[in-house]
Design an enzyme around this catalytic site. Structure first.
Site, PDB file in Angstrom:
ATOM      1  N   CYS A  19      36.128  46.986  38.604  1.00 54.69           N
ATOM      2  CA  CYS A  19      37.386  46.782  37.874  1.00 54.69           C
ATOM      3  C   CYS A  19      37.513  45.320  37.452  1.00 54.69           C
ATOM      4  CB  CYS A  19      38.579  47.182  38.731  1.00 54.69           C
ATOM      5  SG  CYS A  19      38.571  48.920  39.202  1.00 54.69           S
ATOM      6  N   SER A  20      37.074  44.426  38.307  1.00 53.36           N
ATOM      7  CA  SER A  20      37.116  42.998  37.958  1.00 53.36           C
ATOM      8  C   SER A  20      36.236  42.730  36.751  1.00 53.36           C
ATOM      9  CB  SER A  20      36.644  42.149  39.139  1.00 53.36           C
ATOM     10  OG  SER A  20      37.484  42.324  40.250  1.00 53.36           O
TER      11      SER A  20
END
Lengths: 148, 149
Positions: B44-45
């Site tokens: 997600c980062s």
């Protein structure tokens, strides 16, 4: 604004940063990325040509844009890969004074380096690689495309 | 997963600053909903960091990006600050995942959203939707620009 829709990886061109002999791989890499640094160390000494393309992701690695500009500026004085090797091999020393130390060690003209790394032309050159990576579907680095 | 041509379910969620955000607030413009599993997860980062790099080009096409996950506004705020991004992150926290479910993105077995992109057009209709084969993969930004072409 650039067209960022899907497109094939651009073939190697005369202004790509290439070193080595034999079959070529195009590598989209981020100079602030630890995975890229590990991969870079791993490939050192292996046969084949590598074309290095810039893929800095600033929000992930805030120092990346400055490092890519530094590599490109070193390239304008013929030492692109020397700068890339140095940056990847000593990732804890990437602030401006550390770049200046590298400039001195590599025998580069500091004034020219400083002007070049902040120039619009260098920023555009880095961005051009980044955009070609986006269009080719690069989502994470390093991304390697074998072109033979 | 919701399909193109369906009406986009309206919602009201709080963002990273605790402000209420409704889909209908954006009527007349396009919205890209980025459903993702969890704040701070590595993938997600990477995904939100990458999209930040092309956010000006996406906005140039009249699109507002909104991230959605089951995390709290406080987690969203910390995540946004950690990444240095300014994409608004919406908290689908309670009832957990209700908006994600409405868009067919929720993974019951894991308790999180899958990695899903939904483009909502100016009149509130789904124009395009994409779901990753698994939550560990995310599409590069080219697929978004293909959808906007």
């Amino acid at each position: 604004m650039a067209d960022l829709s899907s497109a094939p990886v651009p073939p190697p061109g005369p202004d790509d940063h290439v070193r080595g002999e034999g079959d070529m791989a195009i590598v989209y890499a981020d100079l602030g990325c630890p995975r890229c640094a590990a991969a870079w160390a791993d490939q050192s000494g292996r046969p084949g040509r590598i074309a290095f393309r810039h893929f800095p992701v600033a929000s992930k690695h805030p120092r990346s844009p400055a490092l890519h500009a530094a590599a490109e500026a070193a390239g304008l004085q013929g030492r692109f890969f020397a700068m890339v090797d140095s940056l990847y091999s000593d990732r804890g020393r990437v602030d401006d004074p550390h770049l200046w130390e590298r400039v001195e060690r590599l025998g580069l003209d500091l004034d020219r380096f400083e002007a070049d790394r902040r120039s619009a032309a260098v920023a555009a050159r880095v961005r051009r690689d980044f955009e070609s990576g986006i269009r080719a579907g690069v989502a994470a680095t390093p991304a390697i495309f074998e072109v033979g | 997963m919701i399909a193109a041509g369906q009406p986009a379910p309206d919602f009201t969620l709080r963002d990273q600053d605790g402000e209420e955000v409704s889909l209908k607030d954006f009527k007349g413009g396009k919205v890209l909903l980025i459903f993702y599993p969890f704040d701070f997860s590595p993938t997600c980062s990477d995904q939100l960091s990458l999209y930040q790099e092309v956010k000006p080009e996406i906005e140039e096409k009249g699109v507002t990006m909104l991230g959605v996950s089951v995390d709290s506004p406080y987690a969203h705020k910390a995540f946004q600050e950690k990444l240095g991004i300014d994409t608004r992150l919406l908290s689908d926290f309670e009832p957990k995942g209700s908006v994600s479910r409405a868009y067919g993105s929720y993974l019951d077995a894991i308790g999180m959203s899958n990695r899903t992109l939904v483009l909502v057009d100016e009149d509130g209709t789904v124009a395009w939707a994409y779901e990753s084969p698994n939550p560990g993969e995310f599409p590069s930004a080219n697929v978004i620009f293909d959808a906007l072409a």
